[in-house]
Scaffold this active site. Structure first.
Site, PDB file in Angstrom:
ATOM      1  NE  ARG A  34       2.475  56.138   0.375  1.00 39.76           N
ATOM      2  CZ  ARG A  34       3.645  56.458  -0.186  1.00 39.76           C
ATOM      3  NH1 ARG A  34       4.764  55.880   0.247  1.00 39.76           N
ATOM      4  NH2 ARG A  34       3.702  57.347  -1.160  1.00 39.76           N
ATOM      5  CG  HIS A  52      -2.775  58.927   4.396  1.00 44.10           C
ATOM      6  ND1 HIS A  52      -1.666  58.213   3.984  1.00 44.10           N
ATOM      7  CD2 HIS A  52      -2.922  59.932   3.507  1.00 44.10           C
ATOM      8  CE1 HIS A  52      -1.178  58.763   2.890  1.00 44.10           C
ATOM      9  NE2 HIS A  52      -1.928  59.808   2.579  1.00 44.10           N
ATOM     10  NE  ARG A  79       2.538  59.605   2.800  1.00 43.09           N
ATOM     11  CZ  ARG A  79       3.743  59.505   2.265  1.00 43.09           C
ATOM     12  NH1 ARG A  79       4.793  59.241   3.016  1.00 43.09           N
ATOM     13  NH2 ARG A  79       3.912  59.691   0.961  1.00 43.09           N
ATOM     14  CG  HIS A  91       4.995  62.835  -2.691  1.00 42.80           C
ATOM     15  ND1 HIS A  91       4.569  63.951  -2.017  1.00 42.80           N
ATOM     16  CD2 HIS A  91       4.194  61.821  -2.266  1.00 42.80           C
ATOM     17  CE1 HIS A  91       3.550  63.628  -1.217  1.00 42.80           C
ATOM     18  NE2 HIS A  91       3.315  62.338  -1.364  1.00 42.80           N
ATOM     19  CE1 TYR A 150      -0.362  62.777   1.033  1.00 44.77           C
ATOM     20  CE2 TYR A 150       0.939  63.983   2.628  1.00 44.77           C
ATOM     21  CZ  TYR A 150       0.215  62.869   2.278  1.00 44.77           C
ATOM     22  OH  TYR A 150       0.075  61.853   3.177  1.00 44.77           O
TER      23      TYR A 150
END
Length: 309
Positions: free
Chosen positions: A160, A251, A254, A277, A286
């Site tokens: 992040r 972002h 990532r 996570h 994601y």
């Protein structure tokens, strides 16, 4: 008006959240804003001062009126759901502090439904092009090297932006693995690719500011910690030059890291650990790849799922 006792109660709740759950500063700030906004509404709704007795008497109709008010002022379903979650957490905590208090009326309110936005990954060629284009945005060589190092690190390690910018001089030169403290204070170990180590080394070699152990690794032009907005602006310029969509944000790097690993045959559980996570379902959403592909990877990672045992 919110009474001093009610204000103190909120502050005590926030302190408990930070201490027990190691919640991030941004999370605590959002909780505070949501709770104070909620109490301010109730004070106006009922008239007079909002004290602890009135807070504990909050009814289902009060909750519906507040959510309707939030909707009427343009708050999105996601914002309303977040605020409601903060209010419910506060009332649960309040009930634990006072055994005679029943929070059922508040806790029974259903959260507004919303579609979780998933950032789109960049194609591998686009990710490389972004890194190359970022280098051309700055007029000072060390700033260009800094931006390339930060962007390369986020893409190569799946960090992040806040995690990349939390690194200090103590982390340079970058080791082969980094210990990253992510959301909620959770730690994870992330391998660092040679390209990322080389990019950071090139930056630190020409950075005009000393790299003391406790100093931020990535520096602003005046020597302080680099503001996340600076990297966001660099990405904006790069994506405009490359004709990439608005979803090409820091972002998204990532997200691209995770998706490219998965598409290359990476193990879903391993990618979950690299991203930090808490649940596998978060990683599945994601990475946003085809359901069939996810199931195939999941079954390979978990033989019992395939065998039914």
């Amino acid at each position: 008006m919110i009474s001093p006792a009610a204000t103190d109660s909120v502050q005590n709740f926030l302190a408990a959240q930070q201490a027990l759950k190691a919640s991030a500063e941004n999370t605590i700030a959002a909780y505070q804003a949501d709770l104070l906004g909620f109490l301010a509404f109730l004070a106006g709704h009922h008239g007079g001062t909002m004290g602890m007795a009135r807070i504990k008497a909050t009814s289902l109709s009060d909750m519906r009126a507040w959510l309707a008010h939030e909707r009427s002022r343009g708050a999105s379903a996601r914002s309303r759901a977040r605020a409601l979650s903060a209010v419910k957490s506060y009332f649960r905590w309040l009930a634990r502090q006072d055994g005679d208090f029943d929070p059922t009326a508040v806790l029974s309110v259903r959260s507004p439904k919303y579609t979780r936005k998933i950032p789109r990954p960049l194609a591998e060629t686009a990710a490389r092009a972004v890194i190359d284009t970022v280098e051309m945005q700055a007029t000072e060589p060390w700033v260009a090297a800094r931006d390339v190092a930060a962007v390369t690190l986020m893409y190569a390690c799946g960090l992040r932006i806040s995690e990349a910018l939390s690194l200090t001089g103590r982390d340079a030169p970058l080791p082969e693995v980094l210990r990253i403290r992510g959301k909620g204070g959770k730690e994870r170990i992330v391998p660092v690719l040679p390209a990322a180590r080389a990019a950071v080394a090139a930056y630190t070699a020409i950075c005009p500011f000393p790299m003391e152990p406790d100093d931020p690794l990535f520096r602003g032009v005046r020597g302080g910690a680099l503001n996340p907005r600076a990297l966001q602006k660099v990405m904006e310029k790069a994506r405009l030059q490359l004709g990439l969509p608005a979803t090409a944000t820091p972002h998204a790097l990532r997200h691209s890291f995770a998706t490219h690993l998965l598409n290359a045959g990476g193990d879903l559980r391993s990618i979950q650990e690299l991203l930090g996570h808490a649940s596998l379902s978060t990683t599945q959403a994601y990475t946003a790849v085809e359901t069939a592909r996810l199931l195939d990877v999941y079954e390979k990672a978990h033989p019992r799922a395939a065998g039914g045992g």
